[in-house]
Design a protein around this motif. Structure first.
Motif, PDB file in Angstrom:
ATOM      1  N   VAL A 189       0.864  -1.199   0.000  1.00 46.49           N
ATOM      2  CA  VAL A 189       0.000   0.000   0.000  1.00 46.49           C
ATOM      3  C   VAL A 189       0.895   1.241   0.000  1.00 46.49           C
ATOM      4  O   VAL A 189       2.099   1.145   0.249  1.00 46.49           O
ATOM      5  CB  VAL A 189      -0.936   0.041   1.240  1.00 46.49           C
ATOM      6  N   LYS A 190       0.272   2.404  -0.231  1.00 43.25           N
ATOM      7  CA  LYS A 190       1.072   3.641  -0.167  1.00 43.25           C
ATOM      8  C   LYS A 190       1.251   4.075   1.285  1.00 43.25           C
ATOM      9  O   LYS A 190       2.297   4.607   1.652  1.00 43.25           O
ATOM     10  CB  LYS A 190       0.393   4.745  -0.979  1.00 43.25           C
ATOM     11  N   GLY A 191       0.239   3.850   2.128  1.00 44.45           N
ATOM     12  CA  GLY A 191       0.332   4.250   3.540  1.00 44.45           C
ATOM     13  C   GLY A 191      -0.692   5.316   3.862  1.00 44.45           C
ATOM     14  O   GLY A 191      -0.843   6.273   3.103  1.00 44.45           O
ATOM     15  N   ALA A 192      -1.402   5.137   4.989  1.00 43.86           N
ATOM     16  CA  ALA A 192      -2.555   5.990   5.282  1.00 43.86           C
ATOM     17  C   ALA A 192      -2.393   6.858   6.532  1.00 43.86           C
ATOM     18  O   ALA A 192      -3.304   7.594   6.872  1.00 43.86           O
ATOM     19  CB  ALA A 192      -3.788   5.110   5.449  1.00 43.86           C
ATOM     20  N   ASN A 203       6.731  13.563  -0.443  1.00 40.01           N
ATOM     21  CA  ASN A 203       6.369  13.874  -1.816  1.00 40.01           C
ATOM     22  C   ASN A 203       5.642  12.697  -2.477  1.00 40.01           C
ATOM     23  O   ASN A 203       6.164  11.582  -2.529  1.00 40.01           O
ATOM     24  CB  ASN A 203       7.695  14.185  -2.547  1.00 40.01           C
ATOM     25  N   LYS A 204       4.422  12.957  -2.993  1.00 41.63           N
ATOM     26  CA  LYS A 204       3.595  11.866  -3.537  1.00 41.63           C
ATOM     27  C   LYS A 204       4.279  11.124  -4.689  1.00 41.63           C
ATOM     28  O   LYS A 204       4.161   9.906  -4.801  1.00 41.63           O
ATOM     29  CB  LYS A 204       2.247  12.439  -3.987  1.00 41.63           C
ATOM     30  N   ALA A 205       5.004  11.885  -5.532  1.00 39.01           N
ATOM     31  CA  ALA A 205       5.652  11.219  -6.676  1.00 39.01           C
ATOM     32  C   ALA A 205       6.677  10.184  -6.176  1.00 39.01           C
ATOM     33  O   ALA A 205       6.839   9.108  -6.773  1.00 39.01           O
ATOM     34  CB  ALA A 205       6.338  12.258  -7.558  1.00 39.01           C
ATOM     35  N   ALA A 228      -2.464  -3.360  -3.655  1.00 39.78           N
ATOM     36  CA  ALA A 228      -3.603  -2.685  -3.021  1.00 39.78           C
ATOM     37  C   ALA A 228      -3.548  -1.194  -3.306  1.00 39.78           C
ATOM     38  O   ALA A 228      -2.872  -0.438  -2.606  1.00 39.78           O
ATOM     39  CB  ALA A 228      -3.609  -2.958  -1.521  1.00 39.78           C
ATOM     40  N   THR A 229      -4.227  -0.783  -4.346  1.00 39.66           N
ATOM     41  CA  THR A 229      -4.261   0.626  -4.735  1.00 39.66           C
ATOM     42  C   THR A 229      -5.439   0.874  -5.659  1.00 39.66           C
ATOM     43  O   THR A 229      -5.925  -0.054  -6.312  1.00 39.66           O
ATOM     44  CB  THR A 229      -2.946   1.043  -5.449  1.00 39.66           C
ATOM     45  N   HIS A 230      -5.862   2.150  -5.715  1.00 36.25           N
ATOM     46  CA  HIS A 230      -6.877   2.548  -6.699  1.00 36.25           C
ATOM     47  C   HIS A 230      -6.224   3.340  -7.818  1.00 36.25           C
ATOM     48  O   HIS A 230      -6.904   3.929  -8.650  1.00 36.25           O
ATOM     49  CB  HIS A 230      -7.954   3.413  -6.028  1.00 36.25           C
ATOM     50  N   ALA A 294      -9.552  11.820   4.337  1.00 39.75           N
ATOM     51  CA  ALA A 294      -8.278  12.551   4.255  1.00 39.75           C
ATOM     52  C   ALA A 294      -7.517  12.231   2.975  1.00 39.75           C
ATOM     53  O   ALA A 294      -6.585  12.936   2.612  1.00 39.75           O
ATOM     54  CB  ALA A 294      -7.411  12.221   5.470  1.00 39.75           C
ATOM     55  N   GLU A 295      -7.921  11.174   2.271  1.00 41.15           N
ATOM     56  CA  GLU A 295      -7.186  10.788   1.057  1.00 41.15           C
ATOM     57  C   GLU A 295      -7.584  11.595  -0.166  1.00 41.15           C
ATOM     58  O   GLU A 295      -6.889  11.596  -1.162  1.00 41.15           O
ATOM     59  CB  GLU A 295      -7.459   9.303   0.757  1.00 41.15           C
ATOM     60  N   ARG A 296      -8.740  12.235  -0.111  1.00 41.91           N
ATOM     61  CA  ARG A 296      -9.243  12.826  -1.356  1.00 41.91           C
ATOM     62  C   ARG A 296     -10.130  14.026  -1.065  1.00 41.91           C
ATOM     63  O   ARG A 296     -11.191  13.874  -0.445  1.00 41.91           O
ATOM     64  CB  ARG A 296     -10.049  11.736  -2.079  1.00 41.91           C
TER      65      ARG A 296
HETATM   66  P1  FDA Z   1      -3.839   7.507  -4.269  1.00 43.48           P
HETATM   67  O1  FDA Z   1      -4.151   8.061  -2.913  1.00 43.48           O
HETATM   68  O2  FDA Z   1      -2.735   8.116  -5.061  1.00 43.48           O
HETATM   69  O3  FDA Z   1      -5.164   7.508  -5.113  1.00 43.48           O
HETATM   70  C1  FDA Z   1      -5.209   7.143  -6.479  1.00 43.48           C
HETATM   71  C2  FDA Z   1      -6.629   7.395  -6.972  1.00 43.48           C
HETATM   72  O4  FDA Z   1      -7.523   6.499  -6.299  1.00 43.48           O
HETATM   73  C3  FDA Z   1      -7.209   8.775  -6.650  1.00 43.48           C
HETATM   74  O5  FDA Z   1      -6.883   9.709  -7.614  1.00 43.48           O
HETATM   75  C4  FDA Z   1      -8.692   8.492  -6.596  1.00 43.48           C
HETATM   76  O6  FDA Z   1      -9.205   8.399  -7.896  1.00 43.48           O
HETATM   77  C5  FDA Z   1      -8.753   7.120  -5.984  1.00 43.48           C
HETATM   78  N1  FDA Z   1      -8.903   7.166  -4.515  1.00 43.48           N
HETATM   79  C6  FDA Z   1      -7.940   6.927  -3.590  1.00 43.48           C
HETATM   80  N2  FDA Z   1      -8.424   7.036  -2.341  1.00 43.48           N
HETATM   81  C7  FDA Z   1      -9.715   7.346  -2.478  1.00 43.48           C
HETATM   82  C8  FDA Z   1     -10.770   7.602  -1.555  1.00 43.48           C
HETATM   83  N3  FDA Z   1     -10.585   7.556  -0.241  1.00 43.48           N
HETATM   84  N4  FDA Z   1     -11.989   7.914  -2.058  1.00 43.48           N
HETATM   85  C9  FDA Z   1     -12.212   7.963  -3.389  1.00 43.48           C
HETATM   86  N5  FDA Z   1     -11.244   7.736  -4.311  1.00 43.48           N
HETATM   87  C10 FDA Z   1     -10.037   7.441  -3.863  1.00 43.48           C
HETATM   88  N6  FDA Z   1      -2.837   1.694   4.580  1.00 43.48           N
HETATM   89  C11 FDA Z   1      -2.060   1.428   5.648  1.00 43.48           C
HETATM   90  O7  FDA Z   1      -1.336   2.318   6.117  1.00 43.48           O
HETATM   91  N7  FDA Z   1      -2.057   0.169   6.208  1.00 43.48           N
HETATM   92  C12 FDA Z   1      -2.808  -0.851   5.701  1.00 43.48           C
HETATM   93  O8  FDA Z   1      -2.764  -1.968   6.225  1.00 43.48           O
HETATM   94  C13 FDA Z   1      -3.630  -0.571   4.568  1.00 43.48           C
HETATM   95  N8  FDA Z   1      -4.407  -1.551   4.008  1.00 43.48           N
HETATM   96  C14 FDA Z   1      -5.046  -1.301   2.820  1.00 43.48           C
HETATM   97  C15 FDA Z   1      -5.729  -2.326   2.158  1.00 43.48           C
HETATM   98  C16 FDA Z   1      -6.284  -2.106   0.909  1.00 43.48           C
HETATM   99  C17 FDA Z   1      -6.991  -3.222   0.208  1.00 43.48           C
HETATM  100  C18 FDA Z   1      -6.177  -0.810   0.298  1.00 43.48           C
HETATM  101  C19 FDA Z   1      -6.728  -0.547  -1.068  1.00 43.48           C
HETATM  102  C20 FDA Z   1      -5.551   0.210   0.966  1.00 43.48           C
HETATM  103  C21 FDA Z   1      -5.003  -0.001   2.230  1.00 43.48           C
HETATM  104  N9  FDA Z   1      -4.380   1.025   2.915  1.00 43.48           N
HETATM  105  C22 FDA Z   1      -3.622   0.732   4.025  1.00 43.48           C
HETATM  106  C23 FDA Z   1      -4.583   2.453   2.501  1.00 43.48           C
HETATM  107  C24 FDA Z   1      -3.484   2.941   1.582  1.00 43.48           C
HETATM  108  O9  FDA Z   1      -2.310   3.117   2.325  1.00 43.48           O
HETATM  109  C25 FDA Z   1      -3.867   4.284   0.908  1.00 43.48           C
HETATM  110  O10 FDA Z   1      -4.090   5.243   1.899  1.00 43.48           O
HETATM  111  C26 FDA Z   1      -5.098   4.207   0.025  1.00 43.48           C
HETATM  112  O11 FDA Z   1      -5.146   3.016  -0.678  1.00 43.48           O
HETATM  113  C27 FDA Z   1      -5.105   5.370  -1.011  1.00 43.48           C
HETATM  114  O12 FDA Z   1      -3.994   5.261  -1.835  1.00 43.48           O
HETATM  115  P2  FDA Z   1      -4.044   4.752  -3.362  1.00 43.48           P
HETATM  116  O13 FDA Z   1      -3.005   3.699  -3.481  1.00 43.48           O
HETATM  117  O14 FDA Z   1      -5.374   4.318  -3.749  1.00 43.48           O
HETATM  118  O15 FDA Z   1      -3.493   5.956  -4.197  1.00 43.48           O
END
Ligand code: FDA
Length: 310
Positions: A189-192, A203-205, A228-230, A294-296
């Motif tokens: 994952v990227k981290g939440a 930096n996101k990049a 695990a990403t969108h 907080a992600e969006r």
């Molecule tokens: P990014 O944030 O760059 O988003 C890419 C695109 O996805 C956005 O432009 C948007 O279109 C869409 N998107 C992303 N988040 C969205 C939202 N909330 N609402 C609507 N659209 C959205 N973290 C952690 O620290 N520990 C963990 O154990 C986990 N476990 C986990 C499991 C699974 C199955 C997922 C998908 C994610 C996690 N995460 C996590 C969360 C992860 O760290 C991260 O915060 C989110 O996945 C958002 O990052 P993206 O990779 O989606 O990319």
């Protein structure tokens, strides 16, 4: 940089008790887009619905930072109840747990209670042919979570337990290398969490580049990877990388959060990829919900509109 400021602002406001009270009262309707109800039955129904569309489920009972052994044991009992309730319901049993919720950091009878409770949960999951993923929490817990993961893989095998690495942490590349001997099932994952720049890339990049690097290294090492990403551009790149390196679809899967990018989840499943939605449920939904907001930036508007509608 904007991402960091936005995330910090939302999480700081969300930590305010009066904001929490207001959101809990007014925003449950909106939260249900991201949370599959408050009970085991609603969570199981959500998995069954997705299963009909060719999407698998990963159940997660919400709850964080439990501070007494009694609460931790009670939480573990609820996860055991979930596993028992999911038996024979027509889908593979797969759940995620946060070790802090089951007592990590509390010592009982000379052992970390998180480890003791994880063992109870894994024993039951293994008997049911299920799988448990250990979620990754904030950075002070990474060392202990990875150490406990190592112990648990040794006892239950890598086909019963997996864990998570967060690409925003500088340390994750070295952590992945150090786990290779276990042939681990890892979710990348990227981290939440809100982390200081001393431990996490601001930096996101950089976070995105580190993400790709971690997935590619894990696949090249021949291990199972939960992507695990969108992020559509990462998903496309992973597909191309897999084709270019002869990595079969059976060696990885795409995972997304319940209610987010449902269109993408469905189209990947239709293309023949394994897709699994992370399905959170339970009364303690507020912390999880705040992190999704907080992600969006668009999600704040979504919540405010929902609250105004009542
Ligand atoms: P990014 O944030 O760059 O988003 C890419 C695109 O996805 C956005 O432009 C948007 O279109 C869409 N998107 C992303 N988040 C969205 C939202 N909330 N609402 C609507 N659209 C959205 N973290 C952690 O620290 N520990 C963990 O154990 C986990 N476990 C986990 C499991 C699974 C199955 C997922 C998908 C994610 C996690 N995460 C996590 C969360 C992860 O760290 C991260 O915060 C989110 O996945 C958002 O990052 P993206 O990779 O989606 O990319």
């Amino acid at each position: 940089m904007f991402d960091q400021i936005y995330r910090k602002a939302v999480l700081t406001v969300a930590n305010n008790k009066s904001v929490e009270g207001l959101v809990r009262k007014q925003a449950w309707g909106v939260a249900q887009r991201f949370v599959a109800g408050e009970t085991i039955d609603t969570a199981i129904a959500a998995v069954q619905d997705l299963h009909k569309q060719g999407i698998l489920g990963n159940l997660d009972l919400l709850g964080e930072f439990v501070d007494t052994p009694e609460k931790a044991n009670e939480f573990a009992e609820q996860i055991l109840a979930l596993l028992n309730a999911a038996e024979g319901k027509g889908f593979p049993i797969y759940a995620s747990i946060k070790l802090s919720s089951v007592g990590q950091g509390l010592t009982v009878n000379g052992e970390d209670l998180g480890l003791t409770n994880a063992r109870r949960i894994l024993r039951r999951a293994k008997a049911l042919g299920g799988f448990i993923n250990l979620d990754m929490e904030d950075h002070p817990r990474v060392d202990i979570t990875l150490a406990q993961f190592r112990t648990l893989v040794g006892e239950f095998g890598h086909d019963t337990v997996g864990t998570v690495l967060q690409s925003y942490l500088y340390r994750s590349e070295a952590d992945r290398d150090s786990l290779d001997d276990l042939k681990p099932n890892l979710r990348i994952v990227k981290g939440a969490y809100l982390e200081p720049a001393t431990v996490a890339m601001p930096n996101k990049a950089d976070v995105d580049a580190a993400y790709r690097k971690l997935v590619y290294a894990h696949l090249k090492a021949g291990n199972y990877c939960n992507v695990a990403t969108h992020d559509e551009s990462i998903i496309q790149d992973v597909k191309h990388f897999a084709i270019a390196h002869g990595i079969p679809k059976s060696q990885y899967e795409f995972q997304m959060l319940y209610g987010i990018r449902r269109d993408l989840q469905k189209s990947l499943a239709d293309e023949g990829f394994t897709v699994r939605a992370y399905i959170p449920y339970g009364p303690d939904w507020y912390g999880y919900f705040s992190r999704r907001i907080a992600e969006r930036p668009a999600n704040v508007l979504f919540v405010v509109k929902g609250m105004l509608k009542g």
